[in-house]
Design a protein around this motif. Structure first.
Motif, PDB file in Angstrom:
ATOM      1  N   ASP A 107      -4.752   9.420   0.668  1.00 41.05           N
ATOM      2  CA  ASP A 107      -5.405   8.335  -0.047  1.00 41.05           C
ATOM      3  C   ASP A 107      -4.422   7.176  -0.027  1.00 41.05           C
ATOM      4  O   ASP A 107      -3.238   7.354  -0.348  1.00 41.05           O
ATOM      5  N   VAL A 142      -5.333   0.257 -10.394  1.00 40.77           N
ATOM      6  CA  VAL A 142      -5.693   0.364  -8.973  1.00 40.77           C
ATOM      7  C   VAL A 142      -6.390  -0.915  -8.531  1.00 40.77           C
ATOM      8  O   VAL A 142      -7.331  -1.384  -9.177  1.00 40.77           O
ATOM      9  N   SER A 144      -6.995  -1.366  -4.852  1.00 43.28           N
ATOM     10  CA  SER A 144      -7.852  -0.922  -3.744  1.00 43.28           C
ATOM     11  C   SER A 144      -7.547   0.530  -3.398  1.00 43.28           C
ATOM     12  O   SER A 144      -6.463   1.037  -3.679  1.00 43.28           O
ATOM     13  N   HIS A 145      -8.526   1.157  -2.777  1.00 47.00           N
ATOM     14  CA  HIS A 145      -8.401   2.545  -2.355  1.00 47.00           C
ATOM     15  C   HIS A 145      -9.146   2.737  -1.048  1.00 47.00           C
ATOM     16  O   HIS A 145     -10.253   2.227  -0.862  1.00 47.00           O
ATOM     17  N   LEU A 187      -3.478   3.547  -1.573  1.00 47.78           N
ATOM     18  CA  LEU A 187      -3.750   2.763  -2.765  1.00 47.78           C
ATOM     19  C   LEU A 187      -2.899   1.509  -2.813  1.00 47.78           C
ATOM     20  O   LEU A 187      -1.755   1.524  -2.359  1.00 47.78           O
ATOM     21  N   THR A 188      -3.469   0.447  -3.377  1.00 51.83           N
ATOM     22  CA  THR A 188      -2.676  -0.715  -3.774  1.00 51.83           C
ATOM     23  C   THR A 188      -2.922  -0.905  -5.261  1.00 51.83           C
ATOM     24  O   THR A 188      -3.929  -0.448  -5.805  1.00 51.83           O
ATOM     25  N   TYR A 225      -9.208   6.796  -8.347  1.00 53.30           N
ATOM     26  CA  TYR A 225      -8.666   5.761  -7.470  1.00 53.30           C
ATOM     27  C   TYR A 225      -9.576   4.549  -7.328  1.00 53.30           C
ATOM     28  O   TYR A 225      -9.337   3.683  -6.495  1.00 53.30           O
ATOM     29  N   GLU A 248       0.847  -1.193   0.000  1.00 54.07           N
ATOM     30  CA  GLU A 248       0.000   0.000   0.000  1.00 54.07           C
ATOM     31  C   GLU A 248       0.885   1.246   0.000  1.00 54.07           C
ATOM     32  O   GLU A 248       1.922   1.287   0.653  1.00 54.07           O
ATOM     33  N   SER A 307      -3.316  13.565  -2.691  1.00 49.95           N
ATOM     34  CA  SER A 307      -4.145  13.670  -3.893  1.00 49.95           C
ATOM     35  C   SER A 307      -4.127  15.076  -4.471  1.00 49.95           C
ATOM     36  O   SER A 307      -4.158  16.060  -3.738  1.00 49.95           O
TER      37      SER A 307
END
Length: 171
Positions: A63, A53, A55-56, A65-66, A32, A18, A23
């Protein structure tokens, strides 16, 4: 190709790939969302990395993100300071009367009497409305509020904006 910033990776978060993002987009829900395509530009690399993307979520003011195929901290650690961008083709269609900053910056501003004020150099977003920094050819700068009483017409095709300056605006 034109690229537009949507966020900056400032750190990793946890050990499962992650990343923590500051942003820069007005459309985080879309940019996202899982399955969205983003491009990562790293400081020392010429070619962007294409990312999908996975996940968010939000945490504090960030934010998180993965991305698909990057599930470990060691996969993403070198991405710190990287900029996430989208291409011009990925930009949303805006409602009538709404513009992207890049469409306004560079436009020539004239009064309703066809007096040239200058070129929009920057857009400030201090609060209730945006303010355009317009630079005259003599170097003087004017601050033009983006409000209906002042901005009469915007033609992004002609790169021309017509204003009706309120008293004291151009002094």
């Amino acid at each position: 190709m034109n690229w537009f910033n949507v966020g900056k990776i400032v750190n990793t978060h946890g050990i499962k790939g992650e990343v923590r993002v500051i942003s820069k987009t007005d459309f985080p829900e879309e940019r996202y969302s899982p399955g969205s395509l983003l491009y990562l530009f790293l400081p020392k690399s010429k070619e962007p990395i294409k990312l999908i993307v996975k996940s968010h979520r939000t945490h504090k003011n960030f934010d998180l993100l993965t991305f698909e195929n990057y599930s470990n901290i060691s996969d993403v650690e070198m991405w710190k300071e990287g900029i996430l961008k989208v291409s011009e083709e990925q930009l949303n269609e805006l409602s009538e009367g709404e513009y992207y900053f890049y469409e306004i910056i560079g436009c020539t501003v004239v009064t309703v009497d066809d007096e040239e004020i200058g070129i929009v150099k920057e857009i400030l977003t201090p609060g209730a409305n945006d303010v355009w920094v317009v630079k005259h050819k003599d170097g003087k700068e004017f601050l033009i509020p983006y409000i209906d009483d002042v901005v009469i017409n915007i033609s992004t095709e002609d790169q021309r904006i017509i204003i009706n300056p309120i008293e004291g605006l151009l002094e």
